[in-house]
Design an enzyme around this catalytic site. Structure first.
Site, PDB file in Angstrom:
ATOM      1  N   GLN A  55       0.830  -1.216   0.000  1.00  0.00           N
ATOM      2  CA  GLN A  55       0.000   0.000   0.000  1.00  0.00           C
ATOM      3  C   GLN A  55       0.865   1.268   0.000  1.00  0.00           C
ATOM      4  OE1 GLN A  55      -3.567  -0.860   0.453  1.00  0.00           O
ATOM      5  NE2 GLN A  55      -3.932   1.135  -0.466  1.00  0.00           N
ATOM      6  N   LYS A  80       1.693   1.741  -3.698  1.00  0.00           N
ATOM      7  CA  LYS A  80       0.476   2.027  -4.457  1.00  0.00           C
ATOM      8  C   LYS A  80       0.042   3.476  -4.205  1.00  0.00           C
ATOM      9  CE  LYS A  80      -2.881  -0.910  -3.855  1.00  0.00           C
ATOM     10  NZ  LYS A  80      -4.132  -1.652  -3.604  1.00  0.00           N
ATOM     11  N   LYS A 106      -2.582  -0.853   6.611  1.00  0.00           N
ATOM     12  CA  LYS A 106      -3.595  -1.869   6.316  1.00  0.00           C
ATOM     13  C   LYS A 106      -4.070  -2.458   7.627  1.00  0.00           C
ATOM     14  CE  LYS A 106      -5.479  -4.004   2.755  1.00  0.00           C
ATOM     15  NZ  LYS A 106      -5.690  -3.498   1.387  1.00  0.00           N
ATOM     16  N   ASP A 127     -11.944  -3.316   2.180  1.00  0.00           N
ATOM     17  CA  ASP A 127     -11.156  -4.267   1.398  1.00  0.00           C
ATOM     18  C   ASP A 127     -12.030  -5.528   1.367  1.00  0.00           C
ATOM     19  OD1 ASP A 127      -8.180  -4.489   0.301  1.00  0.00           O
ATOM     20  OD2 ASP A 127      -8.606  -6.430   1.201  1.00  0.00           O
ATOM     21  N   THR A 180     -12.134   1.245  -8.062  1.00  0.00           N
ATOM     22  CA  THR A 180     -11.060   0.273  -8.293  1.00  0.00           C
ATOM     23  C   THR A 180     -11.286  -0.445  -9.622  1.00  0.00           C
ATOM     24  OG1 THR A 180     -11.026  -0.018  -5.902  1.00  0.00           O
ATOM     25  CG2 THR A 180      -9.682  -1.535  -7.193  1.00  0.00           C
ATOM     26  N   ASN A 233     -16.901  -5.793  -5.486  1.00  0.00           N
ATOM     27  CA  ASN A 233     -16.845  -4.441  -6.046  1.00  0.00           C
ATOM     28  C   ASN A 233     -15.908  -4.284  -7.221  1.00  0.00           C
ATOM     29  OD1 ASN A 233     -18.464  -2.674  -4.890  1.00  0.00           O
ATOM     30  ND2 ASN A 233     -16.975  -1.829  -3.448  1.00  0.00           N
ATOM     31  N   SER A 291     -10.439   7.352  -2.803  1.00  0.00           N
ATOM     32  CA  SER A 291     -10.514   7.569  -1.346  1.00  0.00           C
ATOM     33  C   SER A 291      -9.892   8.923  -0.993  1.00  0.00           C
ATOM     34  CB  SER A 291      -9.749   6.477  -0.590  1.00  0.00           C
ATOM     35  OG  SER A 291     -10.552   5.333  -0.417  1.00  0.00           O
TER      36      SER A 291
HETATM   37  N1  GLU Z   1      -8.464  -1.709  -0.066  1.00  0.00           N
HETATM   38  C1  GLU Z   1      -8.199  -0.850  -1.182  1.00  0.00           C
HETATM   39  C2  GLU Z   1      -6.785  -1.079  -1.660  1.00  0.00           C
HETATM   40  O1  GLU Z   1      -6.268  -2.174  -1.545  1.00  0.00           O
HETATM   41  C3  GLU Z   1      -8.566   0.593  -0.914  1.00  0.00           C
HETATM   42  C4  GLU Z   1      -7.842   1.278   0.191  1.00  0.00           C
HETATM   43  C5  GLU Z   1      -8.362   2.669   0.524  1.00  0.00           C
HETATM   44  O2  GLU Z   1      -9.233   3.173  -0.162  1.00  0.00           O
HETATM   45  O3  GLU Z   1      -7.853   3.209   1.511  1.00  0.00           O
HETATM   46  O4  GLU Z   1      -6.142  -0.228  -2.199  1.00  0.00           O
END
Ligand code: GLU
Length: 445
Positions: free
Chosen positions: A111, A114, A126, A166, A210, A241, A377
């Site tokens: 993350q 990303k 996370k 998630d 996503t 989703n 987000s």
């Molecule tokens: N769970 C999503 C991801 O893996 C979204 C995370 C978020 O929006 O904070 O990126």
């Protein structure tokens, strides 16, 4: 591999025994970063790599709750606050039986990169629990979410750590979590969670983000080759989703998505997915994918195997980790697949990715291809801070632009390191450059 990178990897193995997914996630990233450190060893100064692989904070807690029969149940809660050099910790919560510290750390590490790729001010984190929402009543899910938030609320905040959904955490769970946070803090602090409902601080297009983002990214990959999505056969796994909205956007671009799946099996619909029917079953009733096949004349339900045996131009794994292995990759290559973009987090195994490279299949890792969710987000946080609500078109337009930028940035960086078309190297190095510059600038901590 640069000796400093090798030493860091050895340390990661020694200090995180029994955590194979975490070790693997670190290996994949450091393997690319090594190219950058070879070129500029000062990037690794001040133990930067050692700090990068060690979460800033790890929170582990008991979650006791009461089920419908009055029995007390105990789950384990996690939140790993990995890196906040670029902004508040940001990342989803996963509620699934398979959740443990290893899984949450590996996802938290991913993350960081990303979120850096989105270009927004977001750190990486996370969380989640080994609670399994399947088969639980709404009351049980609410009781669990309230218990989970009772502890988590001490650690999060709109400027500290901002969780979202998630696997196993959708708008229903975010609602229960937000309600409990508000009750505990007596604050209308919408920016503390993202993925909220539209009338209580949510953003248009967050639910779609996503899945739409993955298709925007895959389309950029095709455009680069002088092709488009029109008429392309697309295989998709999953039916949450990500999968549903990837299918929706693929249909809008004139492609033909033909598969989807859940934990009970997968469906092949040679006529193209009937999205209304899929939504009715999965979103409306939380049903199983087999019901879809019963209602479509030519659709097949398979309890065994995976959608990757179906010939396609584009494959979008949107279910879960390691769902596409070496054999699947060979099958895809044999059937002429051109492009794979990861909608889920790390769905393709390491060996599968090697097969893609050998067979000339273009491969986009999740940290680039599925960054649209967390990017929106961030747009939700922006709207919350301004007490504003943008239109669906505005948010979607922003998302499309962000995905285009990520695509361009990955390719440019891959070119700089003489690895043209290597989205893995491009994504990892591009993200690392942003995070490491911020860490160096902010001193050792
Ligand atoms: N769970 C999503 C991801 O893996 C979204 C995370 C978020 O929006 O904070 O990126």
């Amino acid at each position: 591999m640069h000796p400093q990178v090798e030493r860091t990897l050895e340390e990661v193995k020694r200090r995180n025994p029994g955590e194979p997914e975490f070790q693997q996630a670190v290996f994949e990233v450091l393997n690319s970063i090594s190219l950058a450190v070879d070129r500029d060893p000062s990037l690794a100064d001040h133990a930067l790599l050692e700090r990068l692989v060690e979460p800033e904070r790890q929170i582990l807690f008991r979650v006791p709750w009461v089920d419908d029969s009055g029995t007390v149940r105990v789950n384990r809660g996690y939140r790993v606050e990995f890196n906040s050099a670029l902004g508040p910790y940001k990342g989803g919560l996963r509620f699934h039986r398979s959740v443990n510290r290893n899984i949450i750390k590996s996802l938290g590490f991913e993350q960081i990169f990303k979120n850096a790729l989105t270009g927004q001010s977001l750190g990486g984190g996370k969380g989640g629990s080994d609670f399994d929402p399947h088969g639980k009543s709404d009351w049980e899910v609410m009781n669990f979410c309230q218990a989970y938030m009772t502890e988590l609320s001490r650690h999060i905040g709109d400027k500290t750590d901002v969780p979202a959904g998630d696997i196993g955490v959708g708008q229903r769970e975010i609602g229960f979590l937000f309600g409990q946070y508000r009750r505990l803090k007596n604050r209308w602090e919408t920016g503390v969670l993202t993925g909220k409902g539209l009338d209580w601080g949510g953003s248009h297009a967050r639910r779609e983000a996503t899945g739409y983002g993955v298709v925007f990214f895959a389309r950029e990959m095709l455009l680069k080759r002088g092709e488009d999505l029109e008429g392309k056969i697309v295989t998709v796994s999953g039916s949450g989703n990500v999968a549903i909205y990837a299918i929706e956007k693929a249909l809008q671009f004139g492609a033909k998505p033909v598969t989807f799946s859940d934990s009970s099996g997968w469906v092949y619909d040679p006529d193209g997915v009937d999205l209304d029917l899929l939504k009715e079953i999965k979103e409306g009733r939380r049903g199983r994918v087999a019901e879809y096949a019963e209602r479509r004349p030519r659709a097949e339900f398979h309890a065994e195997g995976r959608p990757w045996s179906v010939p396609c131009h584009v494959a979008l794994p949107c279910a879960t980790e390691n769902e596409l292995n070496e054999d699947d990759a060979r099958e895809l290559a044999k059937n002429g697949c051109e492009i794979i973009a990861e909608g889920a987090n790390m769905p393709c195994s390491h060996d599968a990715v090697e097969v893609f490279a050998q067979s000339g299949i273009l491969f986009a890792p999740g940290k680039a291809a599925n960054a649209g969710g967390v990017a929106v987000s961030s747009l939700e946080m922006e709207q919350n801070a301004a007490r504003a609500r943008w239109t669906f078109q505005e948010v979607e337009g922003n998302l499309a632009e962000i995905m285009r930028d990520i695509h361009t940035n990955c390719l440019e960086t891959a070119d700089e390191y003489a690895r043209p078309g290597d989205y893995v190297v491009g994504a990892n190095i591009r993200a690392f450059m942003r995070v490491s510059a911020a860490m160096h600038a902010q001193g050792v901590f």
